[in-house]
Design a protein around this motif. Structure first.
Motif, mmCIF file in Angstrom:
data_model
loop_
_atom_site.group_PDB
_atom_site.id
_atom_site.type_symbol
_atom_site.label_atom_id
_atom_site.label_comp_id
_atom_site.label_asym_id
_atom_site.label_seq_id
_atom_site.Cartn_x
_atom_site.Cartn_y
_atom_site.Cartn_z
ATOM 1 N N PRO A 68 0.808 -1.226 0.000
ATOM 2 C CA PRO A 68 0.000 0.000 0.000
ATOM 3 C C PRO A 68 0.846 1.283 0.000
ATOM 4 N N PHE A 69 2.037 1.210 0.535
ATOM 5 C CA PHE A 69 2.872 2.416 0.577
ATOM 6 C C PHE A 69 3.450 2.714 -0.808
ATOM 7 N N GLN A 71 1.786 1.762 -3.508
ATOM 8 C CA GLN A 71 0.569 2.187 -4.227
ATOM 9 C C GLN A 71 0.259 3.652 -3.967
ATOM 10 N N GLN A 104 4.294 -11.700 -1.671
ATOM 11 C CA GLN A 104 3.510 -10.576 -2.170
ATOM 12 C C GLN A 104 4.359 -9.725 -3.116
ATOM 13 N N THR A 142 12.538 -1.634 3.260
ATOM 14 C CA THR A 142 11.125 -1.344 3.035
ATOM 15 C C THR A 142 10.858 -1.113 1.556
ATOM 16 N N PRO A 165 5.532 9.512 6.706
ATOM 17 C CA PRO A 165 5.410 8.045 6.703
ATOM 18 C C PRO A 165 3.971 7.570 6.878
ATOM 19 N N THR A 166 3.173 7.733 5.841
ATOM 20 C CA THR A 166 1.787 7.267 5.883
ATOM 21 C C THR A 166 1.481 6.559 4.577
ATOM 22 N N ALA A 167 0.304 5.962 4.523
ATOM 23 C CA ALA A 167 -0.135 5.327 3.276
ATOM 24 C C ALA A 167 -1.180 6.217 2.609
ATOM 25 N N ASN A 168 -1.303 7.443 3.068
ATOM 26 C CA ASN A 168 -2.369 8.339 2.643
ATOM 27 C C ASN A 168 -1.870 9.277 1.544
ATOM 28 N N TYR A 200 10.194 4.185 5.038
ATOM 29 C CA TYR A 200 8.946 3.666 5.602
ATOM 30 C C TYR A 200 8.225 2.836 4.554
ATOM 31 N N GLY A 201 7.394 1.939 5.015
ATOM 32 C CA GLY A 201 6.602 1.131 4.105
ATOM 33 C C GLY A 201 6.520 -0.303 4.570
ATOM 34 N N CYS A 202 6.192 -1.192 3.618
ATOM 35 C CA CYS A 202 6.126 -2.614 3.941
ATOM 36 C C CYS A 202 7.549 -3.153 3.992
ATOM 37 N N SER A 203 7.750 -4.249 4.692
ATOM 38 C CA SER A 203 9.078 -4.850 4.675
ATOM 39 C C SER A 203 9.306 -5.490 3.304
ATOM 40 N N VAL A 204 10.563 -5.491 2.868
ATOM 41 C CA VAL A 204 10.896 -6.164 1.613
ATOM 42 C C VAL A 204 10.645 -7.659 1.812
ATOM 43 N N LYS A 205 9.959 -8.283 0.867
ATOM 44 C CA LYS A 205 9.544 -9.682 1.066
ATOM 45 C C LYS A 205 10.651 -10.637 0.634
ATOM 46 N N PHE B 35 -8.676 0.507 2.585
ATOM 47 C CA PHE B 35 -8.843 0.131 1.194
ATOM 48 C C PHE B 35 -10.136 -0.622 0.992
ATOM 49 N N ALA B 81 10.818 -1.929 9.391
ATOM 50 C CA ALA B 81 9.703 -1.569 8.515
ATOM 51 C C ALA B 81 8.492 -1.333 9.406
ATOM 52 N N ILE B 83 4.880 0.969 10.671
ATOM 53 C CA ILE B 83 4.540 2.332 11.086
ATOM 54 C C ILE B 83 3.804 2.239 12.420
ATOM 55 N N ILE B 113 14.433 -9.027 8.324
ATOM 56 C CA ILE B 113 14.019 -7.669 8.678
ATOM 57 C C ILE B 113 13.318 -7.707 10.031
ATOM 58 N N CYS B 156 0.799 -6.009 4.171
ATOM 59 C CA CYS B 156 0.474 -4.933 5.089
ATOM 60 C C CYS B 156 -0.756 -4.190 4.601
ATOM 61 N N PRO B 158 -2.759 -0.565 5.571
ATOM 62 C CA PRO B 158 -2.963 0.598 6.438
ATOM 63 C C PRO B 158 -4.452 0.694 6.763
#
Lengths: 208, 708
Positions: A68-69, A71, A104, A142, A165-168, A200-205, B35, B81, B83, B113, B156, B158
């Motif tokens: 989402p981050f 996106q 993912q 991330t 650091p938001t997903a907004n 910031y964001g999701c962890s690297v998969k 979402f 990672a 928030i 991580i 993840c 949000p």
């Protein structure tokens, strides 16, 4: 019987011993240090090496389309605009996906090409790093996680895309885009004022 | 969890409904998935401890978060990672919200991580203050936009929610239900340590030294850094004990320079919040001096410098030990046989070298397998809750018994029998045969090599895993070394001494260093457990040795099942282990632990305090925790002293002790009422008088002058 037992114990011991000896080390790269070289395959199946861009400023962007981050910055067009501005200034932008197979954000080359066209990516290459070797060498944690390498091959920025650091998406206009600002400073021959920030964001998969 | 909430946490429509139906409003505010709607993966709700908070006072507000199975939320510092949650408040005049308090988090490593997270239901607590000017009965609508990140190991999401609720000013009553629930959440908050910690960075390593009594227990120690950018979160942490300090060694991400805030986990959901000051790179070595490993959680690469010296010594010792093994009665014949066969073979020198290498590989692999088995055993032990800590007197005692047995074995009191194995494998020709000869040399030699193997096993139990394994490698290398040299230096083959009775003499002499080790262990045991513990330990060892002697006698007679007396020997050792005082005060005098209670006390409770005061008795109340170094120092220096006890007894002072080692809710409230967020706290009530708070640092005079 004895033979099997001995072999089994020897293997167990050797495995355990070997495991302890090769404890994983994740050495991140320091700003001011020479950026590590790498060679990865892009969405068109071509091999791309960091050395191909010697003398140019290079941006590395860690990407996971399912995050989402990520996106936030692609759906708003923010990342594409940042890429376009960099491209206009002769900067090479490499988008890297270190997601392991099955995790993912893992894409086939076809899916990646469709996504690049669909979302109007302006990066020079979309690179696959499924074994996570490059991501770990750079200490990418991330998505997104941004790195800038200057023309002399030195790492001059690492951190987040911006300071909100938001997903907004609504937070983008008021944020400081660290990459845009750093590229401006590099172009003007100045030192990068914010050389690192918290990504910031999701962890690297990664696979493991 | 919010289904049982008595406080109305209601969206406006729900509020209306609730009022209309006069139902007890138990409708949780539901969060929305950022979402596209649907059930959020972490459900959030608010609850006030008092349904009717009193104007002019502060009440605790909880944001309860309930992650769905497999989902997790994040700590104030999310780690590499993630928030943390954010709250944007819209507050009416006269209402204030303070800072968030986070419970002690868990670690979650995904793909290398590090994440600091909560997987179970958790509550973030914050103070809500009503201005004194607000009239009771006033309705105060409060709304908040909450955003948080919910993740699984894979993805993840949000999430956010607009939550609103109405605070109705009242008399501050708190229901027993709410109190119990909030006390449960508060118990998971870290307690303030009260002492300043220090840290130093050298290269890519940081050492954080935290005041923590040497005698205090700690489970699963882990330092959660709150300040970002100083500590490398994904680097493994090694925890060492250095007197009354705990030293955390891990990876550094910067050169320091800033105060480092964080939480030290001391048990499940138990932690201490602290701030560490940078003492500069010059202080780095000092932070590790004399530190001893306390668990095997760390990796070898993070071995302390001081630990490195110890380890190199142990590694060197292992090689020498292995080397010595070669001239033991049951190894030497194998070696000389092999050497003779090499000398006779006269074949290509390359074959001799290949055989030597294969023999070495065989021995080293066998030793590694043993070490691996030892580590597996240890991991299993940790799993079922054994802590293999060298400072635990029980471990010292086990080592004492083991070394006693080894020493008497070397001295010839009893034999370990013979291991009979077919040498079919070893008689194979070529490298394979040599490999198996190596493995068999290690295995067949067990009766003699056991003393050294056992020593290595002891080391493997208490050292970090990598170091433990390397000890075994050293032992194997040492054992293989002579043959390796013979393989590469043909002239030496003819200089091999012949096997003979001199080997037995040598073995007897080797019992002397073993007996000296036993003495050292006995001394250590005495230091830790006092005279009584020492007596129990030595008695156990003596009875154990007597039974072994019996075993030896039976062996000499050639009795069948000559090992039978080993059973009572083990029973005696176990019995001694069980009665061994574990936490008794040491005579070492270096720790702040008090030796017994000179000043008798009863457990603190508000009701006991009230009734003692009603009786008109003077009361001395002190609040302490096992992890609080200032408390322990004060107790040793002033509280638990004969002069104090005599003075208090003379004046009939009642002594109440509040133990805050685990965050006891009643004590927490008492501390807060007296303006403290943590221990120590010393309070004296003169008969009929009010609470007199005594200084943080006590002397005997301070206490005795209270009653003189």
């Amino acid at each position: 019987m004895l033979k099997q037992t001995l072999i089994a114990t020897a293997i167990t011991g050797a495995t355990l011993g070997g495991y302890a000896l090769i404890a994983p080390s994740q050495a991140a790269v320091q700003n001011g240090a020479e950026a590590r070289g790498f060679m990865l395959t892009n969405a068109d199946g071509e091999r791309v090496s960091l050395r191909d861009f010697k003398g140019k400023t290079v941006v590395l962007e860690w990407h996971n389309p399912g995050c989402p981050f990520v996106q936030k910055h692609y759906n708003s067009g923010n990342m594409q605009q940042t890429q376009a501005a960099a491209k206009a200034d002769g900067v090479v932008w490499l988008t890297i996906n270190s997601g392991a197979a099955g995790k993912q954000g893992d894409l086939t080359a076809d899916e990646a090409r469709a996504m690049i066209a669909d979302q109007d990516f302006n990066s020079a290459h979309y690179l696959f790093d499924r074994d996570g070797r490059v991501g770990k060498a750079y200490g990418a944690k991330t998505t997104p996680h941004m790195y800038i390498i200057d023309g002399t091959g030195m790492l001059v920025y690492q951190g987040g895309i911006d300071d909100k650091p938001t997903a907004n998406q609504a937070d983008i206009p008021g944020a400081r885009n660290h990459v845009t600002e750093a590229l401006k400073e590099i172009k003007a021959g100045k030192a990068v004022s914010v050389a690192s920030s918290r990504p910031y964001g999701c962890s690297v998969k990664y696979a493991s | 969890m919010n289904r049982t909430m008595p406080f109305p946490l209601i969206q406006p429509v729900a509020l209306l409904l609730a009022l209309l139906t006069m139902l007890m409003p138990i409708i949780p505010a539901q969060a929305q998935n950022a979402f596209g709607g649907g059930e959020p993966n972490i459900t959030a709700a608010f609850e006030l401890e008092s349904e009717a908070p009193k104007p002019g006072e502060t009440v605790t507000l909880a944001l309860t978060m309930s992650p769905a199975p497999t989902w997790h939320g994040y700590w104030a510092n999310p780690g590499d990672a993630g928030i943390p949650a954010t709250l944007k408040w819209t507050l009416p005049e006269g209402v204030g919200i303070g800072e968030l308090s986070y419970p002690v988090p868990d670690t979650l490593v995904i793909g290398g991580i590090m994440n600091f997270i909560y997987e179970e239901d958790y509550a973030l607590l914050m103070p809500l203050t009503l201005d004194a000017s607000i009239a009771p009965g006033t309705e105060l609508p409060v709304s908040v936009k909450a955003e948080w990140l919910a993740c699984t190991d894979e993805i993840c999401v949000p999430e956010e929610d607009e939550l609103s609720f109405t605070v109705i000013a009242g008399d501050g009553t708190v229901s027993d239900d709410a109190r119990a629930r909030f006390d449960g959440w508060r118990a998971r908050l870290p307690a303030p340590l009260g002492n300043e910690a220090s840290y130093a960075v050298s290269g890519e390593t940081i050492r954080i030294s935290i005041p923590f009594p040497a005698t205090s227990e700690i489970e699963e120690p882990y330092f959660f850094p709150l300040t970002d950018g100083v500590v490398d979160y994904s680097a493994p942490q090694t925890v060492l004990r250095q007197g009354d300090n705990l030293v955390i060694e891990t990876g550094a991400r910067s050169i320091g320079g800033v105060p480092l805030q964080g939480v030290l986990r001391i048990g499940a959901h138990q932690g201490l919040s602290l701030t560490a000051r940078d003492i500069g790179a010059d202080g780095f070595a000092g932070l590790g001096d004399g530190a001893v490993a306390m668990d095997g959680a760390g990796s070898g690469s993070a071995l302390a410098d001081a630990g490195m010296a110890t380890f190199l010594l142990a590694f060197g010792g292992a090689i020498i030990g292995g080397l010595l093994l070669n001239i033991f009665p049951c190894v030497f014949p194998i070696l000389s046989l092999k050497a003779i066969s090499l000398a006779k073979a006269g074949g290509a020198e390359s074959h001799a070298r290949r055989d030597a290498l294969a023999y070495t590989a065989g021995i080293v692999l066998f030793c590694l397998a043993l070490g691996g088995a030892m580590l597996a055993l240890r991991a299993f032990g940790a799993e079922i809750g054994w802590g293999f800590q060298l400072q635990d007197p029980r471990i010292i005692f086990v080592l004492l018994i083991l070394f006693t047995a080894i020493a008497f074995n070397l001295a010839g009191l009893f034999e370990l029998g013979t291991v009979a194995v077919g040498d079919g494998l070893a008689s194979q020709s070529g490298a394979r045969g040599a490999f198996w000869t190596g493995a068999l040399a290690a295995l067949v030699a067990t009766p003699c090599s056991a003393p050294f193997m056992a020593t290595a096993m002891g080391a493997a139990i208490v050292l970090p895993p990598l170091a433990g394994m390397l000890i075994f490698v050293g032992l194997g290398l040492g054992l293989a070394l002579p043959f390796l040299i013979l393989g590469f230096a043909p002239p030496l083959r003819k200089m091999m001494p012949r096997p003979g009775p001199w080997m037995d003499t040598f073995r007897r002499i080797m019992s002397v260093p073993m007996f000296i080790s036993v003495l050292a262990l006995a001394w250590l045991l005495g230091q830790q457990t006092g005279n009584e513990g020492l007596m129990i330990g030595l008695s156990g060892a003596m009875i154990f040795a007597l039974f072994l002697w019996w075993v030896g006698r039976r062996q000499q007679r050639g009795a069948e099942r000559s090992w039978l007396p080993a059973a009572p020997a083990l029973a005696a050792a176990v019995a001694a282990l069980l009665v061994l005082p574990v936490a008794a005060g040491g005579s070492a005098g270096v720790s702040a632990e008090t030796a017994g209670e000179t000043l008798a006390s009863e457990a603190f409770s508000e009701t006991r305090l009230a009734s003692l005061r009603a009786e008109g008795r003077p009361v001395f109340a002190y609040f302490t925790a096992d992890w609080c170094i200032t408390c322990k120092a004060n107790e040793a220096a002033a509280v638990q002293r004969q002069a104090t006890a005599d003075a208090f007894a003379g004046a009939d002072v009642a002594v109440l002790k509040g133990d805050w080692t685990r965050r006891d809710a009643e004590i927490t409230r008492y501390l807060e009422e007296h303006g403290r967020s943590g221990v120590p706290l010393y309070v004296y009530y003169a008969p009929g008088g009010e609470a007199k708070i005594l200084p943080q640092v006590l002397t005997v005079d301070t206490l005795t002058s209270l009653v003189s």
